[in-house]
Design a protein around this motif. Structure first.
Motif, PDB file in Angstrom:
ATOM      1  N   UNK A 234     -10.313  21.799  65.070  1.00 26.47           N
ATOM      2  CA  UNK A 234      -9.123  21.980  65.898  1.00 26.47           C
ATOM      3  C   UNK A 234      -8.144  20.824  65.772  1.00 26.47           C
ATOM      4  N   UNK A 235      -6.914  21.099  66.185  1.00 23.10           N
ATOM      5  CA  UNK A 235      -5.966  20.014  66.354  1.00 23.10           C
ATOM      6  C   UNK A 235      -6.427  19.122  67.504  1.00 23.10           C
ATOM      7  N   UNK A 236      -6.211  17.840  67.398  1.00 24.56           N
ATOM      8  CA  UNK A 236      -6.609  16.949  68.495  1.00 24.56           C
ATOM      9  C   UNK A 236      -5.742  17.185  69.720  1.00 24.56           C
ATOM     10  N   UNK A 244      -3.562  12.736  59.027  1.00 23.21           N
ATOM     11  CA  UNK A 244      -2.656  13.074  57.922  1.00 23.21           C
ATOM     12  C   UNK A 244      -1.339  13.603  58.474  1.00 23.21           C
ATOM     13  N   UNK A 245      -0.268  13.454  57.723  1.00 18.96           N
ATOM     14  CA  UNK A 245       1.054  13.834  58.204  1.00 18.96           C
ATOM     15  C   UNK A 245       1.117  15.309  58.566  1.00 18.96           C
ATOM     16  N   UNK A 246       0.421  16.168  57.811  1.00 18.23           N
ATOM     17  CA  UNK A 246       0.500  17.598  58.117  1.00 18.23           C
ATOM     18  C   UNK A 246      -0.098  17.902  59.486  1.00 18.23           C
ATOM     19  N   UNK A 247      -1.135  17.143  59.898  1.00 20.33           N
ATOM     20  CA  UNK A 247      -1.717  17.317  61.227  1.00 20.33           C
ATOM     21  C   UNK A 247      -0.721  16.879  62.290  1.00 20.33           C
ATOM     22  N   UNK A 248      -0.047  15.775  62.054  1.00 21.00           N
ATOM     23  CA  UNK A 248       0.983  15.297  62.974  1.00 21.00           C
ATOM     24  C   UNK A 248       2.083  16.342  63.126  1.00 21.00           C
ATOM     25  N   UNK A 249       2.498  16.939  62.005  1.00 18.49           N
ATOM     26  CA  UNK A 249       3.551  17.946  62.042  1.00 18.49           C
ATOM     27  C   UNK A 249       3.126  19.174  62.849  1.00 18.49           C
ATOM     28  N   UNK A 250       1.902  19.655  62.615  1.00 19.25           N
ATOM     29  CA  UNK A 250       1.401  20.805  63.376  1.00 19.25           C
ATOM     30  C   UNK A 250       1.317  20.471  64.863  1.00 19.25           C
ATOM     31  N   UNK A 251       0.781  19.295  65.167  1.00 20.77           N
ATOM     32  CA  UNK A 251       0.652  18.865  66.563  1.00 20.77           C
ATOM     33  C   UNK A 251       2.019  18.845  67.243  1.00 20.77           C
ATOM     34  N   UNK A 332       6.462  22.446  58.402  1.00 18.06           N
ATOM     35  CA  UNK A 332       6.767  22.851  59.771  1.00 18.06           C
ATOM     36  C   UNK A 332       8.268  22.846  60.054  1.00 18.06           C
ATOM     37  N   UNK A 333       9.038  22.104  59.277  1.00 18.85           N
ATOM     38  CA  UNK A 333      10.488  22.111  59.474  1.00 18.85           C
ATOM     39  C   UNK A 333      11.057  23.526  59.391  1.00 18.85           C
ATOM     40  N   UNK A 334      10.441  24.383  58.569  1.00 23.55           N
ATOM     41  CA  UNK A 334      10.941  25.744  58.388  1.00 23.55           C
ATOM     42  C   UNK A 334      10.450  26.698  59.468  1.00 23.55           C
TER      43      UNK A 334
END
Length: 369
Positions: A234-236, A244-251, A332-334
């Motif tokens: 899961x996301x934290x 990782x940056x992709x996790x930060x973006x999703x969060x 995630x920008x899109x």
């Protein structure tokens, strides 16, 4: 370390990006009515004064009730409209990214339908929070069914837009459903590929076998309990600063007011622990070249970790196709950044490929009569 990172990425995408306790969903395969909706429900974007939003439902070929929002431009002529069926990202709901896309395209003159895929959001299907390469492909075709029956829509001018994981399903639907005249994707993810092979196809046969063995054993536990267990990948709840940056973006999308929605699997739930089984056994995009001669538009961010999916789909597609890479944009920008999503490009693409034809309007009138 590289192999561990690969597995973390694949796990997050495959088995869910939210906490492990599942939120009760729609029961008895019936979409909730307006009166039954939670008071906490909200849209992640304001309603435009240029459109009308209608809550609708329809059934897919498997009898599952699909909940959707139909967006129509307030200012329109007497001619039937070109229409778009829109869904995604993987684990999101119609009040998030797909609704924003639908509203924006309705502002530009299209009838646009944003829907919750089967087993998620307000759509029906049990158990909750499970995905299927077949059924979710069918969801797009059932949306085309619905749009083609609307008096305001020209059934010969229907396209689809898929976002993130539902982009792969959109391409899959366009390949088999010849009623779809044009298809566009943003931040595409081929969910069967990443589940079966890992991120950047780095999963070894040993790792794949171990994953399948774990899910096979999980089926015994689910059968004994009578309900499927949720994923634990899961996301934290809070960022620690070393993700990782992709996790930060999703969060920053799913776990903050920017994109949080209580019905979203990624915001407030978890995919079932065995969701990946069918994706690992039944690949999407097997017949992507059969979309041709109908046009394909693939849009990805320059810095998106998922960019290679769009690039490879572009190579595999045949006929009229275009790949657009948005400078400096992430995956995630899109989802929701109106200053990044190339709506002018999407509008031009569908205006060109869903042109009004008087003969098609006459054909629809004759069919209805």
């Amino acid at each position: 370390m590289k192999r561990i990172t690969v597995l973390i990425v694949a796990s997050l995408m495959v088995l869910g990006q939210a906490y492990a306790q599942t939120k009760p969903g729609v029961k008895n395969d019936k979409a909730k009515t307006v009166k039954e909706k939670d008071t906490t429900e909200h849209y992640t974007f304001p309603l435009s004064d240029k459109v009308i939003r209608q809550e609708v439902t329809f059934k897919n070929r498997y009898g599952i009730t699909i909940a959707a929002n139909l967006y129509l431009p307030k200012s329109r002529g007497s001619e039937p409209l070109a229409a778009l069926a829109i869904s995604g990202p993987f684990g999101a709901v119609k009040e998030q990214s797909s609704g924003l896309y639908a509203q924006t395209m309705a502002e530009r003159g299209f009838a646009a339908l944003a829907f919750d895929p089967s087993y998620t959001g307000e759509s029906g299907g049990e158990p909750r929070n499970v995905a299927s390469p077949d059924i979710n492909t069918e969801d797009f075709s059932s949306a085309v069914d619905f749009l083609g029956l609307q008096p305001s829509v020209d059934r010969n001018r229907i396209g689809i837009i898929g976002i993130c994981g539902w982009a792969g399903m959109a391409l899959n639907a366009a390949a088999v459903d010849k009623r779809v005249k044009a298809v566009a994707t943003t931040s595409m993810y081929d969910m069967s590929r990443v589940m079966a092979k890992g991120y950047n196809d780095a999963m070894t046969l040993e790792q794949r076998t171990k994953t399948l063995e774990q899910m096979s054993q999980q089926r015994w536990a689910d059968a004994e309990k009578g309900t499927p267990a949720p994923s634990t990948n899961n996301l934290p709840e809070k960022l620690q600063g070393n993700e990782p940056q992709f996790v930060v973006d999703y969060f920053n999308y799913y776990k903050t007011p920017r994109g949080f929605h209580p019905n979203s699997v990624n915001s407030n739930g978890a995919w079932t622990a065995t969701t990946a089984l069918s994706f690992m056994n039944m690949p999407l995009l097997t017949y992507i070249e059969e979309i041709s001669p109908r046009p394909v538009l693939l849009i990805a961010g320059e810095k998106a970790h998922s960019r290679y999916f769009s690039e490879d789909a572009y190579k595999a597609a045949a006929g009229q196709k275009e790949l657009v890479i948005i400078p400096n944009a992430s995956h995630v920008d899109l989802y929701d950044r109106l200053d990044v999503i190339p709506f002018e490009k999407l509008t031009a693409f569908f205006n060109e490929n869903l042109k009004f034809d008087k003969s098609s309007a006459k054909a629809k009138t004759a069919a209805v009569e």
